[in-house]
Design a protein around this motif. Structure first.
Motif, PDB file in Angstrom:
ATOM      1  N   VAL A  42       1.847   5.502 -20.204  1.00  8.95           N
ATOM      2  CA  VAL A  42       2.736   5.092 -19.531  1.00  8.95           C
ATOM      3  C   VAL A  42       2.982   3.575 -18.808  1.00  8.95           C
ATOM      4  O   VAL A  42       2.198   2.967 -18.281  1.00  8.95           O
ATOM      5  CB  VAL A  42       3.123   6.390 -17.710  1.00  8.95           C
ATOM      6  N   SER A  43       4.273   3.152 -18.692  1.00  7.64           N
ATOM      7  CA  SER A  43       4.133   1.992 -17.991  1.00  7.64           C
ATOM      8  C   SER A  43       3.884   2.172 -16.844  1.00  7.64           C
ATOM      9  O   SER A  43       4.189   2.817 -16.001  1.00  7.64           O
ATOM     10  CB  SER A  43       5.718   1.212 -18.125  1.00  7.64           C
ATOM     11  N   ARG A  44       2.546   0.612 -16.111  1.00  9.91           N
ATOM     12  CA  ARG A  44       3.183   0.325 -14.921  1.00  9.91           C
ATOM     13  C   ARG A  44       3.999  -0.072 -14.132  1.00  9.91           C
ATOM     14  O   ARG A  44       3.774   1.132 -13.034  1.00  9.91           O
ATOM     15  CB  ARG A  44       1.507  -1.078 -15.048  1.00  9.91           C
ATOM     16  N   THR A  45       4.765   0.369 -14.571  1.00  9.57           N
ATOM     17  CA  THR A  45       6.050   0.145 -13.409  1.00  9.57           C
ATOM     18  C   THR A  45       6.655   1.227 -13.706  1.00  9.57           C
ATOM     19  O   THR A  45       7.101   1.757 -11.829  1.00  9.57           O
ATOM     20  CB  THR A  45       7.315  -1.024 -14.222  1.00  9.57           C
ATOM     21  N   ARG A  46       6.540   2.176 -14.618  1.00  8.72           N
ATOM     22  CA  ARG A  46       7.015   3.792 -14.349  1.00  8.72           C
ATOM     23  C   ARG A  46       6.619   4.618 -13.434  1.00  8.72           C
ATOM     24  O   ARG A  46       6.335   5.594 -12.265  1.00  8.72           O
ATOM     25  CB  ARG A  46       7.715   3.700 -15.770  1.00  8.72           C
ATOM     26  N   ALA A  47       5.031   4.691 -13.684  1.00  3.41           N
ATOM     27  CA  ALA A  47       3.551   5.211 -12.621  1.00  3.41           C
ATOM     28  C   ALA A  47       3.927   5.035 -11.403  1.00  3.41           C
ATOM     29  O   ALA A  47       3.981   5.202 -10.396  1.00  3.41           O
ATOM     30  CB  ALA A  47       2.922   4.805 -13.213  1.00  3.41           C
ATOM     31  N   ALA A  48       3.793   3.427 -11.348  1.00  2.00           N
ATOM     32  CA  ALA A  48       4.258   3.011  -9.787  1.00  2.00           C
ATOM     33  C   ALA A  48       5.761   3.555  -9.003  1.00  2.00           C
ATOM     34  O   ALA A  48       5.579   3.415  -7.682  1.00  2.00           O
ATOM     35  CB  ALA A  48       4.093   1.663  -9.827  1.00  2.00           C
ATOM     36  N   GLY A  49       6.486   3.145  -9.643  1.00  2.00           N
ATOM     37  CA  GLY A  49       8.284   3.976  -9.008  1.00  2.00           C
ATOM     38  C   GLY A  49       7.646   5.267  -9.129  1.00  2.00           C
ATOM     39  O   GLY A  49       8.436   5.440  -7.628  1.00  2.00           O
ATOM     40  N   ALA A  50       7.137   5.952  -9.452  1.00  2.00           N
ATOM     41  CA  ALA A  50       6.971   7.720  -9.367  1.00  2.00           C
ATOM     42  C   ALA A  50       6.933   7.780  -8.165  1.00  2.00           C
ATOM     43  O   ALA A  50       6.594   8.747  -7.434  1.00  2.00           O
ATOM     44  CB  ALA A  50       6.533   7.721 -10.481  1.00  2.00           C
ATOM     45  N   LEU A  51       5.026   7.351  -8.242  1.00  2.00           N
ATOM     46  CA  LEU A  51       4.219   7.588  -6.816  1.00  2.00           C
ATOM     47  C   LEU A  51       4.436   6.752  -5.548  1.00  2.00           C
ATOM     48  O   LEU A  51       4.191   7.487  -4.307  1.00  2.00           O
ATOM     49  CB  LEU A  51       2.778   7.325  -7.003  1.00  2.00           C
ATOM     50  N   TRP A  52       4.628   5.653  -5.644  1.00  2.00           N
ATOM     51  CA  TRP A  52       5.757   4.607  -4.731  1.00  2.00           C
ATOM     52  C   TRP A  52       7.121   4.308  -4.468  1.00  2.00           C
ATOM     53  O   TRP A  52       7.803   3.304  -4.516  1.00  2.00           O
ATOM     54  CB  TRP A  52       4.703   3.646  -4.620  1.00  2.00           C
ATOM     55  N   PRO A  53       8.232   5.433  -5.005  1.00  2.00           N
ATOM     56  CA  PRO A  53       9.311   5.039  -5.504  1.00  2.00           C
ATOM     57  C   PRO A  53      10.060   4.229  -4.140  1.00  2.00           C
ATOM     58  O   PRO A  53      11.366   3.387  -4.051  1.00  2.00           O
ATOM     59  CB  PRO A  53       9.914   6.273  -5.393  1.00  2.00           C
ATOM     60  N   ASP A  54       9.168   4.404  -2.461  1.00  2.00           N
ATOM     61  CA  ASP A  54       9.960   4.133  -1.110  1.00  2.00           C
ATOM     62  C   ASP A  54       9.568   2.614  -1.039  1.00  2.00           C
ATOM     63  O   ASP A  54      10.277   1.416  -0.170  1.00  2.00           O
ATOM     64  CB  ASP A  54       9.687   4.315   0.065  1.00  2.00           C
ATOM     65  N   LEU A  55       8.770   1.493  -2.173  1.00  2.00           N
ATOM     66  CA  LEU A  55       8.056   0.521  -1.953  1.00  2.00           C
ATOM     67  C   LEU A  55       9.287  -0.694  -2.912  1.00  2.00           C
ATOM     68  O   LEU A  55       9.077  -0.150  -3.981  1.00  2.00           O
ATOM     69  CB  LEU A  55       6.569   0.204  -2.286  1.00  2.00           C
ATOM     70  N   THR A  56       8.614  -1.786  -2.893  1.00  2.00           N
ATOM     71  CA  THR A  56       9.138  -3.059  -3.881  1.00  2.00           C
ATOM     72  C   THR A  56       8.894  -2.167  -5.466  1.00  2.00           C
ATOM     73  O   THR A  56       7.454  -2.020  -4.982  1.00  2.00           O
ATOM     74  CB  THR A  56       9.166  -4.419  -3.260  1.00  2.00           C
ATOM     75  N   GLU A  57       8.855  -2.957  -6.045  1.00  2.00           N
ATOM     76  CA  GLU A  57       7.946  -3.568  -7.248  1.00  2.00           C
ATOM     77  C   GLU A  57       6.901  -3.783  -6.993  1.00  2.00           C
ATOM     78  O   GLU A  57       6.012  -3.155  -7.843  1.00  2.00           O
ATOM     79  CB  GLU A  57       9.253  -3.482  -8.203  1.00  2.00           C
ATOM     80  N   GLU A  58       6.965  -4.937  -6.593  1.00  2.00           N
ATOM     81  CA  GLU A  58       5.161  -5.204  -6.705  1.00  2.00           C
ATOM     82  C   GLU A  58       4.249  -4.571  -6.172  1.00  2.00           C
ATOM     83  O   GLU A  58       3.046  -4.751  -5.866  1.00  2.00           O
ATOM     84  CB  GLU A  58       5.805  -6.979  -5.785  1.00  2.00           C
ATOM     85  N   ARG A  59       4.833  -4.289  -4.868  1.00  2.00           N
ATOM     86  CA  ARG A  59       4.136  -3.764  -3.871  1.00  2.00           C
ATOM     87  C   ARG A  59       3.748  -2.491  -4.550  1.00  2.00           C
ATOM     88  O   ARG A  59       2.251  -1.771  -4.609  1.00  2.00           O
ATOM     89  CB  ARG A  59       4.430  -3.040  -2.771  1.00  2.00           C
ATOM     90  N   ALA A  60       4.435  -1.900  -5.161  1.00  2.00           N
ATOM     91  CA  ALA A  60       3.683  -0.207  -5.738  1.00  2.00           C
ATOM     92  C   ALA A  60       2.890  -0.475  -6.909  1.00  2.00           C
ATOM     93  O   ALA A  60       1.836   0.304  -6.865  1.00  2.00           O
ATOM     94  CB  ALA A  60       5.267   0.232  -5.814  1.00  2.00           C
ATOM     95  N   ARG A  61       3.736  -1.519  -7.386  1.00  2.00           N
ATOM     96  CA  ARG A  61       2.660  -1.790  -8.940  1.00  2.00           C
ATOM     97  C   ARG A  61       0.706  -2.525  -8.359  1.00  2.00           C
ATOM     98  O   ARG A  61      -0.264  -2.412  -8.337  1.00  2.00           O
ATOM     99  CB  ARG A  61       2.759  -3.056  -9.845  1.00  2.00           C
ATOM    100  N   ALA A  62       0.855  -3.091  -7.075  1.00  2.00           N
ATOM    101  CA  ALA A  62      -0.332  -3.888  -6.404  1.00  2.00           C
ATOM    102  C   ALA A  62      -0.926  -1.791  -5.931  1.00  2.00           C
ATOM    103  O   ALA A  62      -2.504  -2.382  -6.318  1.00  2.00           O
ATOM    104  CB  ALA A  62      -0.329  -4.798  -5.188  1.00  2.00           C
ATOM    105  N   ASN A  63      -0.099  -0.685  -4.958  1.00  2.00           N
ATOM    106  CA  ASN A  63      -0.941   0.150  -5.596  1.00  2.00           C
ATOM    107  C   ASN A  63      -1.698   0.650  -6.159  1.00  2.00           C
ATOM    108  O   ASN A  63      -2.668   1.551  -6.178  1.00  2.00           O
ATOM    109  CB  ASN A  63       0.547   0.532  -4.474  1.00  2.00           C
ATOM    110  N   LEU A  64      -0.858   0.885  -7.143  1.00  2.00           N
ATOM    111  CA  LEU A  64      -1.302   1.503  -8.221  1.00  2.00           C
ATOM    112  C   LEU A  64      -2.618   0.569  -9.043  1.00  2.00           C
ATOM    113  O   LEU A  64      -3.046   1.894  -9.481  1.00  2.00           O
ATOM    114  CB  LEU A  64       0.028   1.215  -9.614  1.00  2.00           C
ATOM    115  N   SER A  65      -2.434  -0.552  -9.351  1.00  2.00           N
ATOM    116  CA  SER A  65      -4.208  -1.341  -9.552  1.00  2.00           C
ATOM    117  C   SER A  65      -5.161  -0.911  -8.257  1.00  2.00           C
ATOM    118  O   SER A  65      -6.595  -0.640  -9.382  1.00  2.00           O
ATOM    119  CB  SER A  65      -3.817  -2.785  -9.447  1.00  2.00           C
ATOM    120  N   THR A  66      -4.770  -0.501  -7.844  1.00  2.00           N
ATOM    121  CA  THR A  66      -6.117   0.226  -6.386  1.00  2.00           C
ATOM    122  C   THR A  66      -6.381   1.632  -6.342  1.00  2.00           C
ATOM    123  O   THR A  66      -7.571   1.306  -7.015  1.00  2.00           O
ATOM    124  CB  THR A  66      -6.057  -0.141  -4.367  1.00  2.00           C
ATOM    125  N   VAL A  67      -5.670   2.079  -6.724  1.00  2.00           N
ATOM    126  CA  VAL A  67      -5.587   3.276  -7.136  1.00  2.00           C
ATOM    127  C   VAL A  67      -5.982   3.422  -8.539  1.00  2.00           C
ATOM    128  O   VAL A  67      -7.144   4.322  -8.139  1.00  2.00           O
ATOM    129  CB  VAL A  67      -4.179   4.283  -6.821  1.00  2.00           C
TER     130      VAL A  67
END
Length: 176
Positions: A42-67
């Motif tokens: 799954v693209s990181r952008t897609r996964a991040a957007g699904a899990l953090w839909p209310d955040l900016t892409e940059e913030r969501a991708r950072a959260n994804l890396s941490t998780v």
């Protein structure tokens, strides 16, 4: 190495050879999201957007890396290799050789109404597959990204039950 059992039908659970693994909310959601992809990256952008839909892409991708890091550590602490998560700079997924996922086992064995000529062996496999359906997909979660899949799996379950009943009825059988 023992496989990681991931239960998505009914209540979410992750079980290792040593017993249940408790995961924090976002780690659990990421694992479930990737498990539903069935081994496809799954693209990181897609996964991040699904899990953090209310955040900016940059913030969501950072959260994804941490998780992803936290999830990898949690799995390693229960004896699973870092290879369960398969990550590239652009995508993330699961190594299906190291995971058993109830949704995948269910999907592989279900009967569809368009399979009217299924033999007794296929009917038996369907019964086994239906045993994996312990409830709706992630029934204890209220997350948007699984709603469509939840309904699809529920419909598949119902149509498989119908096809199974019709298959036995055609054979004059009520057992197996």
């Amino acid at each position: 190495m023992a496989k990681l059992d991931i239960h998505l039908l009914g209540r979410f659970a992750v079980v290792s050879e040593a017993g249940p693994i408790e995961l924090k909310d976002r780690s659990a959601q990421l694992l479930a999201y990737l498990a539903l992809a069935g081994g496809r990256p799954v693209s990181r952008t897609r996964a991040a957007g699904a899990l953090w839909p209310d955040l900016t892409e940059e913030r969501a991708r950072a959260n994804l890396s941490t998780v992803m890091w936290r999830l990898g550590r949690a799995l390693q602490s229960h004896g699973h290799s870092a290879g369960v998560l398969v990550a590239t700079p652009t995508s993330v997924g699961l190594n299906m050789d190291l995971c058993d996922i109830d949704v995948e086992q269910f999907r592989r064995g279900v009967l569809h109404p368009c399979q009217p000529g299924a033999g007794l062996e296929h009917l038996s496999r369907t019964i086994h597959a239906l045993r994996h359906y312990r409830g709706d997909l992630l029934e204890d979660w209220d997350v948007e990204w699984c709603q469509i899949e939840r309904e699809d799996l529920k419909q598949c379950f119902v149509s498989s039950l119908q096809a199974l009943a019709e298959g036995f009825d055609r054979r004059g059988r009520q057992d197996l």
